[in-house]
Design an enzyme around this catalytic site. Structure first.
Site, PDB file in Angstrom:
ATOM      1  N   LYS A   1      39.354  38.640  35.838  1.00 34.62           N
ATOM      2  CA  LYS A   1      38.698  39.863  35.375  1.00 34.62           C
ATOM      3  C   LYS A   1      39.714  40.891  34.874  1.00 34.62           C
ATOM      4  O   LYS A   1      39.485  41.598  33.896  1.00 34.62           O
ATOM      5  CB  LYS A   1      37.825  40.456  36.487  1.00 34.62           C
ATOM      6  CG  LYS A   1      36.648  39.562  36.880  1.00 34.62           C
ATOM      7  CD  LYS A   1      35.864  39.164  35.688  1.00 34.62           C
ATOM      8  CE  LYS A   1      34.743  38.174  35.832  1.00 34.62           C
ATOM      9  NZ  LYS A   1      33.920  38.000  36.946  1.00 34.62           N
TER      10      LYS A   1
ATOM     11  N   ARG B   1      32.936  31.543  47.756  1.00 40.23           N
ATOM     12  CA  ARG B   1      33.184  30.967  46.424  1.00 40.23           C
ATOM     13  C   ARG B   1      33.885  29.618  46.522  1.00 40.23           C
ATOM     14  O   ARG B   1      34.537  29.309  47.514  1.00 40.23           O
ATOM     15  CB  ARG B   1      34.086  31.916  45.628  1.00 40.23           C
ATOM     16  CG  ARG B   1      33.483  33.304  45.411  1.00 40.23           C
ATOM     17  CD  ARG B   1      33.097  33.528  43.996  1.00 40.23           C
ATOM     18  NE  ARG B   1      32.257  34.701  43.824  1.00 40.23           N
ATOM     19  CZ  ARG B   1      31.688  35.019  42.669  1.00 40.23           C
ATOM     20  NH1 ARG B   1      31.850  34.252  41.610  1.00 40.23           N
ATOM     21  NH2 ARG B   1      30.917  36.081  42.566  1.00 40.23           N
TER      22      ARG B   1
ATOM     23  N   ASP C   1      32.121  31.949  32.743  1.00 40.97           N
ATOM     24  CA  ASP C   1      32.289  33.354  33.162  1.00 40.97           C
ATOM     25  C   ASP C   1      32.849  34.255  32.061  1.00 40.97           C
ATOM     26  O   ASP C   1      32.442  35.406  31.965  1.00 40.97           O
ATOM     27  CB  ASP C   1      33.213  33.427  34.388  1.00 40.97           C
ATOM     28  CG  ASP C   1      33.079  34.743  35.150  1.00 40.97           C
ATOM     29  OD1 ASP C   1      31.946  35.132  35.470  1.00 40.97           O
ATOM     30  OD2 ASP C   1      34.113  35.389  35.413  1.00 40.97           O
TER      31      ASP C   1
ATOM     32  N   SER D   1      27.495  39.790  37.437  1.00 41.90           N
ATOM     33  CA  SER D   1      27.998  38.921  38.495  1.00 41.90           C
ATOM     34  C   SER D   1      26.858  38.421  39.376  1.00 41.90           C
ATOM     35  O   SER D   1      25.958  39.181  39.731  1.00 41.90           O
ATOM     36  CB  SER D   1      29.003  39.693  39.353  1.00 41.90           C
ATOM     37  OG  SER D   1      30.055  40.152  38.539  1.00 41.90           O
TER      38      SER D   1
ATOM     39  N   TYR E   1      41.355  38.946  47.851  1.00 42.98           N
ATOM     40  CA  TYR E   1      40.112  38.324  47.381  1.00 42.98           C
ATOM     41  C   TYR E   1      40.135  38.084  45.863  1.00 42.98           C
ATOM     42  O   TYR E   1      40.512  38.993  45.092  1.00 42.98           O
ATOM     43  CB  TYR E   1      38.871  39.175  47.741  1.00 42.98           C
ATOM     44  CG  TYR E   1      37.682  38.713  46.932  1.00 42.98           C
ATOM     45  CD1 TYR E   1      36.996  37.558  47.295  1.00 42.98           C
ATOM     46  CD2 TYR E   1      37.303  39.355  45.754  1.00 42.98           C
ATOM     47  CE1 TYR E   1      35.968  37.065  46.504  1.00 42.98           C
ATOM     48  CE2 TYR E   1      36.273  38.870  44.962  1.00 42.98           C
ATOM     49  CZ  TYR E   1      35.604  37.723  45.339  1.00 42.98           C
ATOM     50  OH  TYR E   1      34.607  37.226  44.562  1.00 42.98           O
TER      51      TYR E   1
ATOM     52  N   HIS F   1      32.067  39.007  29.253  1.00 37.24           N
ATOM     53  CA  HIS F   1      31.688  38.392  30.531  1.00 37.24           C
ATOM     54  C   HIS F   1      30.551  37.397  30.265  1.00 37.24           C
ATOM     55  O   HIS F   1      29.398  37.660  30.587  1.00 37.24           O
ATOM     56  CB  HIS F   1      31.239  39.502  31.496  1.00 37.24           C
ATOM     57  CG  HIS F   1      31.085  39.070  32.923  1.00 37.24           C
ATOM     58  ND1 HIS F   1      30.354  39.801  33.844  1.00 37.24           N
ATOM     59  CD2 HIS F   1      31.566  38.009  33.610  1.00 37.24           C
ATOM     60  CE1 HIS F   1      30.390  39.195  35.021  1.00 37.24           C
ATOM     61  NE2 HIS F   1      31.118  38.101  34.902  1.00 37.24           N
TER      62      HIS F   1
ATOM     63  N   CYS G   1      24.404  36.488  38.719  1.00 41.37           N
ATOM     64  CA  CYS G   1      23.077  36.487  38.083  1.00 41.37           C
ATOM     65  C   CYS G   1      22.824  35.220  37.278  1.00 41.37           C
ATOM     66  O   CYS G   1      21.920  35.190  36.445  1.00 41.37           O
ATOM     67  CB  CYS G   1      22.914  37.712  37.200  1.00 41.37           C
ATOM     68  SG  CYS G   1      22.760  39.228  38.158  1.00 41.37           S
TER      69      CYS G   1
ATOM     70  N   ARG H   1      34.889  42.000  44.937  1.00 45.89           N
ATOM     71  CA  ARG H   1      35.564  42.987  44.096  1.00 45.89           C
ATOM     72  C   ARG H   1      35.259  44.393  44.605  1.00 45.89           C
ATOM     73  O   ARG H   1      34.175  44.654  45.125  1.00 45.89           O
ATOM     74  CB  ARG H   1      35.097  42.862  42.641  1.00 45.89           C
ATOM     75  CG  ARG H   1      35.712  41.682  41.897  1.00 45.89           C
ATOM     76  CD  ARG H   1      35.267  41.628  40.454  1.00 45.89           C
ATOM     77  NE  ARG H   1      33.853  41.369  40.337  1.00 45.89           N
ATOM     78  CZ  ARG H   1      32.917  42.279  40.117  1.00 45.89           C
ATOM     79  NH1 ARG H   1      33.239  43.551  39.949  1.00 45.89           N
ATOM     80  NH2 ARG H   1      31.654  41.951  40.040  1.00 45.89           N
TER      81      ARG H   1
HETATM   82  P1  GTP Z   1      29.697  35.352  38.921  1.00 40.06           P
HETATM   83  O1  GTP Z   1      30.566  34.177  39.194  1.00 40.06           O
HETATM   84  O2  GTP Z   1      29.712  36.347  40.036  1.00 40.06           O
HETATM   85  O3  GTP Z   1      29.982  36.019  37.614  1.00 40.06           O
HETATM   86  O4  GTP Z   1      28.160  34.830  38.965  1.00 40.06           O
HETATM   87  P2  GTP Z   1      27.259  33.958  37.984  1.00 40.06           P
HETATM   88  O5  GTP Z   1      26.659  34.834  36.946  1.00 40.06           O
HETATM   89  O6  GTP Z   1      28.011  32.765  37.502  1.00 40.06           O
HETATM   90  O7  GTP Z   1      26.053  33.506  38.936  1.00 40.06           O
HETATM   91  P3  GTP Z   1      25.653  32.074  39.524  1.00 40.06           P
HETATM   92  O8  GTP Z   1      25.290  31.077  38.457  1.00 40.06           O
HETATM   93  O9  GTP Z   1      26.692  31.652  40.487  1.00 40.06           O
HETATM   94  O10 GTP Z   1      24.310  32.423  40.294  1.00 40.06           O
HETATM   95  C1  GTP Z   1      24.259  33.388  41.311  1.00 40.06           C
HETATM   96  C2  GTP Z   1      22.993  33.289  42.101  1.00 40.06           C
HETATM   97  O11 GTP Z   1      21.855  33.338  41.237  1.00 40.06           O
HETATM   98  C3  GTP Z   1      22.879  31.994  42.898  1.00 40.06           C
HETATM   99  O12 GTP Z   1      22.416  32.315  44.188  1.00 40.06           O
HETATM  100  C4  GTP Z   1      21.858  31.203  42.149  1.00 40.06           C
HETATM  101  O13 GTP Z   1      21.148  30.354  42.997  1.00 40.06           O
HETATM  102  C5  GTP Z   1      20.967  32.271  41.518  1.00 40.06           C
HETATM  103  N1  GTP Z   1      20.387  31.795  40.234  1.00 40.06           N
HETATM  104  C6  GTP Z   1      21.057  31.268  39.185  1.00 40.06           C
HETATM  105  N2  GTP Z   1      20.214  30.889  38.191  1.00 40.06           N
HETATM  106  C7  GTP Z   1      18.973  31.218  38.616  1.00 40.06           C
HETATM  107  C8  GTP Z   1      17.663  31.087  38.033  1.00 40.06           C
HETATM  108  O14 GTP Z   1      17.471  30.593  36.919  1.00 40.06           O
HETATM  109  N3  GTP Z   1      16.617  31.542  38.790  1.00 40.06           N
HETATM  110  C9  GTP Z   1      16.794  32.087  40.019  1.00 40.06           C
HETATM  111  N4  GTP Z   1      15.723  32.506  40.681  1.00 40.06           N
HETATM  112  N5  GTP Z   1      18.001  32.212  40.606  1.00 40.06           N
HETATM  113  C10 GTP Z   1      19.078  31.788  39.920  1.00 40.06           C
HETATM  114  C1  SPV Z   2      32.293  38.201  39.257  1.00 41.07           C
HETATM  115  O1  SPV Z   2      32.181  38.970  40.222  1.00 41.07           O
HETATM  116  O2  SPV Z   2      31.752  38.424  38.142  1.00 41.07           O
HETATM  117  C2  SPV Z   2      33.061  36.947  39.418  1.00 41.07           C
HETATM  118  C3  SPV Z   2      33.840  36.769  40.624  1.00 41.07           C
HETATM  119  O3  SPV Z   2      33.083  36.127  38.511  1.00 41.07           O
HETATM  120  S1  SPV Z   2      35.333  37.661  40.596  1.00 41.07           S
HETATM  121  O4  SPV Z   2      36.368  36.778  40.073  1.00 41.07           O
HETATM  122  O5  SPV Z   2      35.617  38.055  41.946  1.00 41.07           O
HETATM  123  O6  SPV Z   2      35.198  38.802  39.717  1.00 41.07           O
HETATM  124 MN    MN Z   3      31.747  36.810  36.765  1.00 40.94          MN
END
Ligand code: GTP
Ligand code: SPV
Ligand code: MN
Length: 590
Positions: free
Chosen positions: A206, A371, A277, A248, A197, A226, A250, A69
């Site tokens: 979003k 992704r 999400d 994002s 993207y 979110h 996290c 983004r």
């Molecule tokens: P978006 O799709 O961008 O909104 O991201 P998201 O919030 O869904 O994050 P996602 O669950 O894909 O995790 C992103 C990163 O954080 C990955 O590299 C995970 O391995 C890491 N991660 C997720 N949960 C944990 C946790 O409990 N501990 C740690 N150390 N890392 C974590």
């Molecule tokens: C984020 O960045 O929080 C995502 C991926 O979930 S995107 O759809 O690119 O915003």
């Molecule tokens: Mn997201």
């Protein structure tokens, strides 16, 4: 097709603007999608992967300048700058339309216009909303067909209503300098140019489900957030639902699909994914807050997803999935990304399509923001409520970010308004999900900084107002931090499935079944109340270090928050939040 006059008039206008060679109406049938897949493979836009190992799966590579983004080029074009507020880029709507139309004009020449009717939320659900996206990208069509409910049934539900969101996407030349993602909340309109993207071009996600919908929610008395939505079933078969807002990359997808630790599984705990999400939440007839997931698939971060960290996500991606910017294993035509396993392919192409030897290269094979786009129905733990459209009642709302220090593993707010304060002071280290530096601490209230479609101060007020409406039926509000590090920079808390141990405490607090320690920032668990059974290499003393609330650090944090509030929100800051800040300062000075 549709006879809806407002839709037809707009499509005619856009056709005249972008000048496509032909128009294809997406009807949502497998036959049509299959033809598009075949065409995308012929042109090289997509690569068909090993259909025995990964049936229905494809790989796509975006341009190297177009991998995340672009917050700096994302605009809220409300009538006044003040309505967009201090956390958004703003452009005057008339100027923005002119600029965007100049960029879009004639840009579909030699290309096809695809008309995608889509529903955010189960088609026909009273909580769902409809959008129409025009795009010149088959990749966008195929992703939208996974991420949303697409097809003729949407036209049937829309009828001749004018209540739908317009989305125009033009790939143009993927020119970074002319890339704009613009929202016109007063017109229910989104225009995205020069990107291919995910979050920039899948306009239901979003752009609509957060930026436009947050504005609609404020006006109509509901919330677009979110947030993941998760159901936790206890051994007695009772399910409690929570939502969680993390910025994002996290951990939303991971928490939404976590596998309970063995001890919990044996006892009969289960986890049900409703969303990973975005949550749309409304007060139900019984006065409680109900959430639906407006999406139909997961657009998840690939790196870090593996059999150990998130087996449910991995299983979800084993069919009918589009991978974007991961490495391609040439030996068996499958995909690979960092920490998928300890066996990177030797004969591979990296995410840019260059030859790559995973055994010897010091470069990454997959982009850090690569992704998967996977159908929700593939998910082994998808909730039976997912498709029903009535929503699930929310018991707790959890905020959280990446904080190397200061913020404890978990704490509970004193009440709703204090919980809104806790959300408003969220800060998190930046990730690869957006372009720009990674690892920089920035304020990200409610994980909505990049996604709130109006003045964030008014958004805080909307939260306060929702709390008044919900009264004693309001969910309890918590904050978590999985990311505290030790002196060597290693995460202290094991995270992932073990996060259920923290969620269990949260649910017990909701039920009034466990005590807590009152601290300067809110209620923190007594260390012995977090179940550590079966955890290896993690002691109660480790737990105590990450439950610690250091008043000196929080006093500094409070000063910093005060500065942020004053310099950013001015008059739009609700009094309730200033009061909470004053309490925090007083508590830290005690
Ligand atoms: P978006 O799709 O961008 O909104 O991201 P998201 O919030 O869904 O994050 P996602 O669950 O894909 O995790 C992103 C990163 O954080 C990955 O590299 C995970 O391995 C890491 N991660 C997720 N949960 C944990 C946790 O409990 N501990 C740690 N150390 N890392 C974590
Ligand atoms: C984020 O960045 O929080 C995502 C991926 O979930 S995107 O759809 O690119 O915003
Ligand atoms: Mn997201």
């Amino acid at each position: 097709m549709t006879k809806n006059a407002s839709v037809l008039a707009w499509i005619d206008e856009m056709k005249a603007l972008v000048n496509p060679d032909q128009v294809v109406w997406i009807n949502g049938t497998e036959e049509q999608l299959d033809e598009l897949r075949a065409e995308a493979c012929k042109t090289g836009e997509m690569i068909k992967l090993n259909q025995e190992k990964l049936p229905g799966c494809y790989l796509h590579r975006t341009a190297v300048n177009d991998v995340a983004r672009v917050e700096g080029r994302t605009f809220i074009c409300s009538h006044t700058k003040e309505e967009a507020g201090p956390t958004n880029n703003w452009m005057d709507p008339q100027e923005a339309y002119k600029m965007l139309y100049d960029i879009a004009r004639g840009s579909y020449k030699g290309r096809t216009m695809y008309v995608i009717p889509y529903s955010m939320g189960p088609i026909g659900s009273p909580l769902a909303k409809i959008g129409v996206e025009l795009t010149d990208s088959i990749y966008v069509v195929l992703n939208m067909a996974i991420m949303t409910r697409v097809g003729d049934a949407v036209w049937d539900v829309l009828g001749d209503s004018t209540d739908w969101v317009k989305g125009l996407h033009c790939k143009c030349d993927i020119d970074e300098e002319k890339r704009y993602i613009c929202h016109f909340p007063e017109d229910n309109t989104i225009i995205s140019v020069n990107s291919g993207y995910g979050g920039n071009v899948l306009l239901g996600k979003k752009c609509f489900a957060l930026r436009i919908a947050s504005f609609q929610g404020k006006n109509e008395g509901w919330m677009a957030e979110h947030m993941l939505i998760l159901g936790i079933e206890n051994p007695q078969g009772e399910i409690k639902y929570v939502t969680a807002a993390f910025p994002s990359a996290c951990g939303k997808t991971n928490l939404a699909m976590m596998i309970p630790p063995e001890g919990y599984r044996v006892k009969g705990y289960k986890v049900w994914t409703v969303g990973d999400d975005i949550a749309w939440m409304r007060q139900g007839e019984d006065g409680r807050l109900y959430a639906i997931n407006p999406e139909n698939g997961f657009f998840g971060v690939a790196p870090g997803t593996n059999e150990k960290s998130n087996p449910n996500a991995l299983a979800t991606t084993r069919q009918g999935t589009i991978f974007t910017n991961v490495a391609q294993n040439l030996d068996d035509n499958t995909v690979w990304w960092e920490s998928l396993d300890k066996n990177p392919p030797e004969h591979a192409l990296d995410w840019t399509g260059e030859p790559w030897n995973g055994k010897t290269s010091d470069k990454k094979g997959a982009h850090p923001n690569s992704r998967f786009t996977a159908p929700a129905k593939n998910c082994p733990c998808i909730s039976p409520e997912f498709d029903k459209g009535a929503g699930v009642p929310i018991s707790a709302i959890i905020f959280g970010g990446r904080r190397a220090s200061t913020t404890p593993l978990v704490y509970q707010s004193r009440d709703w308004n204090h919980g809104v304060f806790v959300g408003s002071i969220m800060a998190s280290e930046t990730t690869a999900a957006a372009t720009g530096a990674v690892g920089v601490l920035r304020h990200d209230p409610m994980a909505m900084k990049p996604f709130c479609g109006y003045n964030m101060g008014d958004y805080f007020q909307h939260w306060i107002d929702m709390g008044k409406k919900l009264g004693d039926k309001a969910p309890k509000i918590f904050n978590v931090n999985w990311f505290r590090v030790d002196e060597n920079g290693h995460f202290i808390w094991p995270g992932f499935g073990d996060n259920l141990r923290v969620v269990e405490w949260i649910i017990k607090r909701v039920e009034g079944a466990v005590d807590a320690e009152e601290t300067a920032i809110g209620y923190v668990p007594k260390a012995e109340d977090i179940n550590l059974e079966g955890l290896k290499d993690f002691s109660i003393d480790d737990l105590k270090t990450i439950l610690e609330v250091d008043k000196d650090k929080w006093a500094k944090e409070a000063d910093e928050i005060e500065n942020y509030y004053n310099t950013t929100f001015g008059d739009h800051m609700p009094k309730e939040l200033r009061d909470s800040l004053a309490t925090l300062k007083a508590n830290c000075a005690k």
